[in-house]
Each structure stands twice: as structure tokens, then as C-alpha cells.
Design a protein around this motif. Structure first.
Motif, mmCIF file in Angstrom:
data_model
loop_
_atom_site.group_PDB
_atom_site.id
_atom_site.type_symbol
_atom_site.label_atom_id
_atom_site.label_comp_id
_atom_site.label_asym_id
_atom_site.label_seq_id
_atom_site.Cartn_x
_atom_site.Cartn_y
_atom_site.Cartn_z
ATOM 1 N N ARG A 103 -5.477 -2.501 3.722
ATOM 2 C CA ARG A 103 -5.534 -1.897 5.054
ATOM 3 C C ARG A 103 -4.253 -2.115 5.852
ATOM 4 O O ARG A 103 -3.918 -1.311 6.720
ATOM 5 N N ASP A 104 -3.551 -3.202 5.592
ATOM 6 C CA ASP A 104 -2.361 -3.523 6.375
ATOM 7 C C ASP A 104 -1.140 -2.714 5.952
ATOM 8 O O ASP A 104 -0.158 -2.656 6.688
ATOM 9 N N ASP A 105 -1.176 -2.107 4.773
ATOM 10 C CA ASP A 105 -0.023 -1.342 4.295
ATOM 11 C C ASP A 105 0.048 0.022 4.974
ATOM 12 O O ASP A 105 -0.930 0.533 5.524
ATOM 13 N N HIS A 106 1.222 0.615 4.889
ATOM 14 C CA HIS A 106 1.449 1.938 5.476
ATOM 15 C C HIS A 106 0.716 2.998 4.639
ATOM 16 O O HIS A 106 0.633 2.879 3.419
ATOM 17 N N PRO A 107 0.180 4.044 5.270
ATOM 18 C CA PRO A 107 -0.529 5.091 4.523
ATOM 19 C C PRO A 107 0.313 5.792 3.457
ATOM 20 O O PRO A 107 -0.226 6.283 2.461
ATOM 21 N N VAL A 108 1.632 5.819 3.635
ATOM 22 C CA VAL A 108 2.494 6.413 2.605
ATOM 23 C C VAL A 108 2.383 5.607 1.313
ATOM 24 O O VAL A 108 2.380 6.169 0.216
ATOM 25 N N PHE A 109 2.261 4.295 1.444
ATOM 26 C CA PHE A 109 2.083 3.440 0.273
ATOM 27 C C PHE A 109 0.781 3.778 -0.444
ATOM 28 O O PHE A 109 0.724 3.780 -1.667
#
Length: 179
Positions: free
Chosen positions: A32-38
């Protein structure tokens, strides 16, 4: 639902889209903490790896059966529904496919206990690590998932073997009746 399953069975693009969406969803759920592009990049990577694997397996099986990928999908459907083809060419393709898949399952049989044991050891090690650190919930969920997956894999293997043995016997019976 039946047409959706058939469409999904025949189309690699549909399988790629489904795997991509599941990969993005799993990445979004667990990271959840990562960027949506990831999430999107990870989902695309999962889809590319899975579709490459499926395409290679489908090509190998269609080459062994002597048919195109669409014919292979149809033969697989007939095996699942226990339908013996009436045309001699289709029966021969199905016989080759059944023989190839049975030999493949027999070759992989000797590695099954090792892979199941490795998954069990991984779950046990994670459970022991969770008990040592005080966080038991995730290791218990993971261990339950691994046990469920192993039982499902053994059940699917047995079911697939039953289908192939039934089809081999039915094809032999049909061959003896025609001869």
C-alpha cells in the motif's frame, strides 16, 4: 459464464489482462505504501512472465499433438468433458496429446514430494520465525494457505491423471472397435 470461461481458455490476451489485473490488485493490497506506478509495473511483469510460460507450454503441447493452439484448446475441452472424437485425425491428435501429457505427469511425479516438502518447510520456518518474533497471525495464514495449495495441487494432479487415463482407455476401446 460458460462463454467467458471458453473465451478465457482460448485467448492469451484475455489471460494476460486477467493476470495483469490480479497482479495490480495483489500489489496494491500488499504494498500500500508504494506508488501506483510500481503496482502497474509489477502487474505487467507478472503478466509477461505468466503468459510467456503459458505460450511455451501451449506451443509444446500443440506440437506434440500435431495441431494448432485452437485445436489444442478444443482437445483439452473434450478431455475435460470425456468426449471421444469421431474423426480418425482428431482421435490420433488426442491420443498423441494424452500420451504426451501422461508422460509429462509421470516425469514430474518424482519431484512432487520434494516440492511439497520444500513448501512445507518454508511454511514451518516462517511459522517458527513468527513465534520467535511474536507475530503469529501472518505465518499462520501463510501456513494455512500453503497447506491448502498443496492439497489442491495433489487433488488436481489426481483428477488430471484420472481424466487422461480414462481418455486413453476410451481411445483404445474406440480403436479396437473400429479395427
Amino acid at each position: 459464464m460458460r462463454s467467458f470461461k471458453r473465451w478465457l481458455d482460448r485467448s492469451l490476451a484475455a489471460q494476460a489482462v486477467l493476470i495483469f489485473l490480479l497482479g495490480v490488485g495483489a500489489s496494491a493490497l500488499f504494498r500500500r505504501d508504494d506508488h501506483p506506478v510500481f503496482w502497474v509495473v509489477q502487474g505487467a511483469l507478472y503478466a509477461a512472465i505468466a503468459i510467456t510460460f503459458v505460450a511455451v507450454q501451449r506451443r509444446r503441447a500443440s506440437r506434440a499433438a500435431g495441431t494448432d493452439p485452437h485445436g489444442l484448446v478444443e482437445l483439452g475441452r473434450r478431455i475435460r468433458h470425456r468426449e471421444v472424437p469421431s474423426e480418425p485425425g482428431e482421435r490420433e491428435s488426442m491420443r498423441r496429446l494424452v500420451d504426451d501429457q501422461l508422460s509429462l505427469l509421470e516425469r514430474r511425479r518424482r519431484w512432487l514430494p520434494y516440492s511439497l516438502g520444500f513448501m512445507g518447510l518454508t511454511a514451518a520456518a516462517l511459522l517458527a520465525l513468527g513465534v520467535a518474533t511474536g507475530s503469529v497471525v501472518f505465518p499462520l495464514v501463510f501456513a494455512a494457505f500453503v497447506i491448502g495449495f498443496c492439497c489442491w495441487a495433489v487433488w488436481m494432479r489426481r483428477r488430471t491423471l484420472d481424466r487422461y487415463h480414462y481418455m486413453r482407455a476410451a481411445l483404445r476401446e474406440e480403436h479396437e472397435r473400429v479395427s
